[in-house]
Enzyme design. Structure first.
Site, mmCIF file in Angstrom:
data_model
loop_
_atom_site.group_PDB
_atom_site.id
_atom_site.type_symbol
_atom_site.label_atom_id
_atom_site.label_comp_id
_atom_site.label_asym_id
_atom_site.label_seq_id
_atom_site.Cartn_x
_atom_site.Cartn_y
_atom_site.Cartn_z
ATOM 1 N N SER A 147 0.769 -1.303 -0.131
ATOM 2 C CA SER A 147 0.024 -0.003 -0.123
ATOM 3 C C SER A 147 0.861 1.124 -0.107
ATOM 4 C CB SER A 147 -0.901 -0.032 1.196
ATOM 5 O OG SER A 147 -1.937 0.838 0.876
ATOM 6 N N ASP A 225 -10.421 -5.642 -2.639
ATOM 7 C CA ASP A 225 -9.553 -4.674 -2.007
ATOM 8 C C ASP A 225 -10.528 -3.321 -1.884
ATOM 9 O OD1 ASP A 225 -7.748 -2.413 -1.040
ATOM 10 O OD2 ASP A 225 -6.075 -3.311 -1.828
ATOM 11 N N HIS A 258 -7.367 -5.884 1.133
ATOM 12 C CA HIS A 258 -6.349 -5.266 1.270
ATOM 13 C C HIS A 258 -5.603 -5.590 2.679
ATOM 14 C CE1 HIS A 258 -4.149 -1.667 0.422
ATOM 15 N NE2 HIS A 258 -4.209 -1.007 1.722
HETATM 16 N N1 LIG Z 1 -9.301 2.379 7.703
HETATM 17 C C1 LIG Z 1 -8.014 1.487 7.655
HETATM 18 C C2 LIG Z 1 -6.968 2.057 6.797
HETATM 19 C C3 LIG Z 1 -5.600 1.506 7.156
HETATM 20 C C4 LIG Z 1 -5.058 0.416 6.434
HETATM 21 O O1 LIG Z 1 -5.700 -0.281 5.793
HETATM 22 N N2 LIG Z 1 -4.012 0.251 6.654
HETATM 23 C C5 LIG Z 1 -3.195 -1.007 5.996
HETATM 24 C C6 LIG Z 1 -1.935 -0.327 5.138
HETATM 25 S S1 LIG Z 1 -2.867 0.962 4.089
HETATM 26 C C7 LIG Z 1 -2.737 -1.925 7.181
HETATM 27 O O2 LIG Z 1 -1.806 -2.796 6.914
HETATM 28 N N3 LIG Z 1 -3.147 -1.802 8.340
HETATM 29 C C8 LIG Z 1 -2.538 -2.509 9.498
HETATM 30 C C9 LIG Z 1 -2.736 -3.922 9.465
HETATM 31 O O3 LIG Z 1 -3.795 -4.523 8.908
HETATM 32 O O4 LIG Z 1 -2.147 -4.572 10.391
HETATM 33 C C10 LIG Z 1 -7.513 1.707 9.193
HETATM 34 O O5 LIG Z 1 -7.623 2.836 9.912
HETATM 35 O O6 LIG Z 1 -6.917 0.748 9.833
#
Ligand SMILES: N[C@@H](CCC(=O)N[C@@H](CS)C(=O)NCC(=O)O)C(=O)O
Length: 278
Positions: A147, A225, A258
């Site tokens: 991402s 995603d 995602h």
């Molecule tokens: N709405 C989500 C958007 C953020 C998101 O999806 N982050 C991804 C990378 S863009 C991620 O890897 N989140 C941490 C995880 O899943 O451990 C949030 O606030 O958690």
């Protein structure tokens, strides 16, 4: 002389995982990363992983399942935090700006400019620190990410092909010039003049012929995603690559979202792909 401090050590997957901290001259703050090394003397080929929005050095470390694959290929893995942090560091209440959202650029605008230097941090301070502290082979170094971190991996590799032999990404932001996450972050960190953003836009870099030394760039993208259509738009980098005669392979994976569940599913294939090139 290395200034890397080890905060915790865990044996896992037949190798050693270390949580580390060091002082970064670029960010002017302490920075954290994890380092996994196989057993043996090295020097080991290695991969730098860059995470996405809201992540620290811990998300990839605990959720991706990468180390079993790293052990099979004898490849070390370093995963840094996604921004400077701390009380004296600027922040924003939104998840997509400020701490946890460094976007791998060197900010020029207030209030971000004093510490948000993640481009210099990754390309200089992090590499120098790990090369000095661990038995790594800097001539066999690759980079990948997810991402916002996929954007970081692509742009950093395309601009520095002498530092990396291979680059891949999961669900990357391929063009900050053309999506809301990118427009918000680049405006905040680099200012409203969009010409300053081009050096941090993987699609624009491909159009400009940057990083032509990479034989192929591998991208995996889940079709379920929720950010695909609005933010990620892999068709933009595919079109630029087709026009420039460059090989950018986008694999669209039906039903995957995602999350790190998607990453965990295909991380073994990315490890094998990098290992072939390192
Ligand atoms: N709405 C989500 C958007 C953020 C998101 O999806 N982050 C991804 C990378 S863009 C991620 O890897 N989140 C941490 C995880 O899943 O451990 C949030 O606030 O958690």
């Amino acid at each position: 002389m290395s200034n890397v401090e080890t905060l915790a050590t865990h044996r896992t997957q037949g190798g050693t995982l270390r949580y580390c901290r060091h002082d970064s001259a670029s960010t002017g703050t302490p920075m954290k990363f994890t380092m996994w090394t196989p057993d043996g003397e090295g020097p080991f080929p290695y991969l730098v992983w860059l995470s996405g929005l809201t992540c620290t050095e811990d998300n990839f470390t605990t959720k991706s399942g990468v180390y079993a694959h790293a052990a099979r290929h004898g490849v070390a893995i370093v995963a840094p935090d996604t921004s400077p942090r701390g009380e004296g560091v600027a922040d924003d209440p939104a998840y997509d700006l400020g701490q946890g959202a460094g976007f791998y650029v060197d900010a020029t605008q207030a209030p971000w400019a004093p510490h948000f230097k993640m481009y210099s941090y990754v390309t200089q301070d992090l590499l120098e620190a790990v090369d000095g502290a661990f038995p790594l082979d800097p001539a066999r170094r690759g980079i990948f990410g997810h991402s916002m971190g996929g954007h970081g991996a692509l742009t950093i590799a395309l601009r520095n092909p002498e530092l990396f032999k291979s680059v891949s990404a999961f669900s990357p932001i391929v063009s900050p010039l053309n999506c809301p996450w990118g427009e918000k972050a680049m405006t905040a960190y680099l200012g409203p003049a969009r010409a300053a953003w081009w050096a941090h836009d993987a699609t624009a870099l491909i159009e400009d012929g940057a990083g032509a030394a990479f034989d192929e760039i591998l991208i995996d993208q889940g079709l379920a995603d929720s950010f695909l259509e609005n933010q990620l738009k892999p068709q933009l980098i595919e079109a630029a690559a087709a026009k420039a005669g460059r090989r950018v392979t986008v694999r669209r994976q039906d039903g995957y979202d995602h999350s790190y569940f998607f990453i965990a599913t295909f991380i073994g294939e990315h490890m094998a792909w990098h290992a072939e090139r390192l």
